[in-house]
Design a protein around this motif. Structure first.
Motif: not given
Ligand SMILES: Nc1ncnc2c1ncn2[C@@H]1O[C@H](COP(=O)(O)OP(=O)(O)OP(=O)(O)O)[C@@H](O)[C@H]1O
Ligand SMILES: [Mg+2]
Lengths: 263, 282
Positions: A168-170, B21-23, B40-49, B87-89, B165-167, B197-199
């Motif tokens: 829902v959020r996404q 903190p994620v960022l 940055g690696q998976n989970g680095a915080g790119k999407t969050t930023l 968005f990614q999806n 985001d990762e188009p 991107t990861h590429d």
């Molecule tokens: N809705 C959420 N609630 C809690 N933690 C979250 C949420 N979304 C992401 N996280 C955490 O925040 C961190 C960063 O996530 P983010 O999605 O920003 O990474 P990313 O760099 O985009 O990774 P990817 O390359 O896999 O897309 C991750 O450790 C993840 O577990």
């Protein structure tokens, strides 16, 4: 919302208990909660449930859910207080015309109802928060002889809740990013305005169900006799607690028959 | 002459709920017309930023300014006029019964005139190569094509800044290049682009500036060449420069600069070097 009905990983004594014991606990709370209707008993029951949550270290994570429940508790309280209709009038909700009287017993029975509801729901949430899904399924199937299909269906439905909320959020984020905003007070417009969120959600859910079915089949679901890798053992604490809880339940029933805890 | 920052991030810290903190304390600025890769690696915080750029996330502390305006005071639907987000999806957004209507959705939210909507929709579909599918039911298309519907629906809004985001995930090489060529064109037309991107070869080819994130912190921020020329830093977030840059680095001892980004570029350097050598020997 995120933590509702989800396992919360901690290393507490409560987490280490056998799922069956915790199930018995939740059922005892249910039994005791339904036996009595004195507000003092039910408030004590609620307090005991909160203590268990604190002991399990999940109290803080459950607070949002508890806060959500208080809304319903207040509604219950209000309805009960308004429609009880007996006893001494404490005050009127509409003071000018002496309408909507709130009576003393009505208020107390409202409190009792609210406390009972919160205790029952929270005990169930605590059970889910402290027990891994796979252990619940294992107990249901191995110990309680629930058919695996039903146990699986039940757990899948539970797992679906948090996943659904995150979806829902996404989806609403994706629509907002396209300048979409639910505006105005027109209810017809409002309902129509939910389409951008509701439609992708339904499609995603159908899709997910489809994929789940395929994933299950490819992993041999209903492929014949099931065996279990893990076994949920009952420890000394589990037996002790179960006996205690059973005694509590019997004791409560006896007390109730003797006329205690009624209003 | 001070260039006005399109996006300005000041000491941004963010955590989900009450977690870690994620960022952590992120600060940077982007100017108009930049093309930035966020890696940055998976989970680095790119999407969050990235979600801070259109107000989907609000800083836990610190500030994010878009065109000089603090995002905390603006609604997401308002910010959507300035920052587009792919968005990614794509399946989180598609809900219309034809591709064209899906693309027009954002435009109708902007309350544009009918003619304008039709024109922009047609142009956006043309840009992503889906014109012949304008009346198709979106879910009859492939995932890659749906990704391009999502891209078109953001293109059509003609926002000054576009975040992707990762188009190119799930796209074959040809489609990836097509998408990135669209992005390049947008950038040439003056849009500010930020893509995740990861590429690394896409980064080398299309970005001019790179932001490297590692566990919520900015590890490096600079010119693509200078960032890729320092593989030790990239290694911390499990990244490696493109192969061609690595090759150039290995050849480095023979007077090849270590910051080569393309095959053509290396080829030309090698040719030049050979002719110089021949020149000196004869
Ligand atoms: N809705 C959420 N609630 C809690 N933690 C979250 C949420 N979304 C992401 N996280 C955490 O925040 C961190 C960063 O996530 P983010 O999605 O920003 O990474 P990313 O760099 O985009 O990774 P990817 O390359 O896999 O897309 C991750 O450790 C993840 O577990
Ligand atoms: Mg991401």
């Amino acid at each position: 919302m995120a933590a509702v009905a989800e396992y919360i990983s901690r290393n507490s004594p409560i987490h280490r208990l056998n799922p069956l014991t915790k199930m018995i606990w939740a059922l005892s709370i249910l039994g005791v909660g339904l036996l009595f209707n004195d507000y003092r008993y039910l408030l004590a029951l609620l307090a005991s449930v909160l203590l268990v949550a604190a002991a399990a270290g999940v109290l803080r994570s459950l607070l949002p859910a508890a806060a959500g429940l208080t809304v319903f508790a207040l509604i219950l309280l209000l309805i009960q207080a308004l429609f009880y209709g007996q006893g001494q009038v404490l005050f009127y909700l509409v003071p000018v015309s002496n309408r909507l009287a709130v009576t003393g017993p009505g208020l107390l029975s409202g409190i009792a109802m609210a406390a009972r509801m919160m205790a029952l729901v929270l005990s169930f949430l605590i059970f889910l928060a402290t027990t891994r899904t796979r252990d619940i399924v294992l107990t249901l199937v191995e110990k309680l002889k629930v058919p695996y299909d039903y146990a699986f269906m039940f757990m899948t439905a539970l797992r679906f809740i948090p996943a659904f909320f995150s979806e829902v959020r996404q989806v609403s984020e994706a629509q907002q990013a396209r300048a979409y905003a639910v505006e105005g007070w027109n209810p017809v417009k409002k309902i129509r305005a939910y389409a951008p969120v509701a439609v992708p959600l339904v499609l995603l859910s159908l899709n997910k169900a489809d994929q789940l079915a395929m994933a299950m089949e490819t992993r041999g679901y209903s492929g014949g006799l099931r065996t279990c890798l893990r076994e949920a053992k009952m420890g000394v604490a589990d037996y002790g607690l179960s006996v205690l809880l059973a005694l509590l339940l019997v004791g409560s029933a006896a007390a109730r028959l003797a006329g205690y805890g009624l209003m | 002459m001070q260039r006005k920052a399109r996006i300005k991030v000041e000491k941004l810290t963010y955590h989900y709920g009450s977690g870690q903190p994620v960022l952590k304390n992120i600060s940077f600025e982007t100017g108009k017309g930049e093309c930035i890769a966020l890696i940055g690696q998976n989970g680095a915080g790119k999407t969050t930023l990235a979600k801070h750029f259109n107000g989907l996330h609000r800083p836990s502390s610190g500030k994010v300014y878009i065109d000089g305006i603090d995002t905390t005071s603006m609604k997401v639907s308002e910010l959507a006029r300035k920052v587009g987000f792919v968005f990614q999806n794509p399946d989180h957004q598609i809900f219309h019964d034809t591709v064209a209507r899906e693309v027009a959705f954002g435009l109708r939210n902007l309350r544009l005139s009918r003619r304008e909507i039709e024109e922009r929709t047609a142009a956006a579909l043309e840009a992503v190569g889906l014109t012949e599918h304008c009346r198709t039911y979106p879910f009859n298309l492939s995932k890659g094509q749906r990704q391009r519907i999502a891209l078109a629906s953001v293109l059509a809004m003609q926002t000054e800044t576009i975040v992707l985001d990762e188009p190119t995930t799930g796209q074959d090489f040809r489609e990836s290049v097509q998408i990135m060529e669209i992005v390049r064109k947008l950038n040439e037309n003056g849009h500010t682009i930020i893509f995740i991107t990861h590429d690394m070869s896409l980064v080398a080819r299309y970005a001019r500036r790179v932001l490297v994130l590692c566990r919520g912190e900015i590890l490096a921020d600079g010119d693509v060449r200078s960032v890729f020329a320092a593989p030790e830093i990239l290694k911390k977030t499990y990244l490696r420069p493109p192969q061609i840059t690595n090759l150039a680095r290995c050849l480095g001892r023979h007077s090849i600069p270590p910051d080569v980004l393309g095959v053509r570029e290396l080829y030309e350097l090698l040719v030049k070097m050979r002719s110089e050598k021949i020149g000196c020997c004869s």
